[in-house]
Design an enzyme around this catalytic site. Sequence first.
Site, PDB file in Angstrom:
ATOM      1  CD  GLU A  92      -3.229   1.015   1.804  1.00 17.99           C
ATOM      2  OE1 GLU A  92      -3.982   1.994   1.938  1.00 17.99           O
ATOM      3  OE2 GLU A  92      -3.551  -0.141   2.126  1.00 17.99           O
ATOM      4  NE  ARG A  93       5.771   3.456   3.828  1.00 16.41           N
ATOM      5  CZ  ARG A  93       6.939   3.469   3.200  1.00 16.41           C
ATOM      6  NH1 ARG A  93       7.403   2.372   2.611  1.00 16.41           N
ATOM      7  NH2 ARG A  93       7.655   4.569   3.117  1.00 16.41           N
ATOM      8  CG  ASN A 126       0.038  -3.601   8.145  1.00 15.32           C
ATOM      9  OD1 ASN A 126       0.606  -2.549   7.883  1.00 15.32           O
ATOM     10  ND2 ASN A 126      -0.951  -4.075   7.411  1.00 15.32           N
TER      11      ASN A 126
END
Length: 296
Positions: A92-93, A126
């Site tokens: 996602e980053r 995560n």
Amino acid sequence: MNNKKKSILGDGGGLGALFAEQGVDTSVSTGDEIRQLEVTKIVSNPFQPRRIFDEVALKDLAASIKENGILQPIIVRHNPKNNQQYELLAGERRWRAAKLAQEATIPAIVRKLDDEQMMQASILENLQREDLTPLEEAQAYRDMMTTLHLTQDQVAKRLGKARSAVANLLRLLNLPAEVKDLVNAGKLSMGQARTLLGLRNKRRIVPVAKRVVAEGLTVRQLEQLVNKLNEQGSSEHTHQQPSAYLQATQTALEDKLGTKVQVTRNRKGAGKIEISYLSDEDLARIFEVLGIDLND
């Protein structure tokens, strides 16, 4: 022919093994087809537990992408509600930074994953990267319990965590919103937040939290302050200090139910148990843990 695989998590086998147990392939194989997908056709993972992204770090990554391109593909699945879109599993980053860099396309690998696999994989990734705040991690566990109908013990086993660690994090969800903001901002540690939950007068949690930040109190100093305030509160009321048995009972119930529990008893020996819940879904989860079927 065996393809060599490189974990996108760089975990060397620990979490990779957990992913494999759940049937989630998060590795990049030499046989994988890497596509160039339009950045605008990709949407954020609906099960992404991470809510806070460092904007400065994203801008730095965007600058690097402009200079060097994207060296590692993201991993996506087809959006089950819109086949013209893709949902992110990992990266996602990179995707957010690519949008900042105004990139038209991004290299991606498309996987076939169901909702359960997406949720578990997102949390595991995560956790491996230590990207989640304590509250984001706690909410991720609560979401797993609610969405997948799991107990604390089952969540802990699926994620390779101690059940006590899961239980302690879930308690943080009972904090007032103002205190949660302080935790997310890094102004309060998880240890300080947990200690605040020990205040018997819950109306004192917010002002005491602000005092901790203003005075830079350590966890040990906060524990002493909480004990002092609790003793003052006890002297102001006629009911007895909770016995060691009641305290142990309360802790055991909180561990079992994954929420705040208050156990009190009067001088005659009678008492009551108060169970906190966050929503109708959370209440239904508690009934399920207790083995109560409302349809019977």
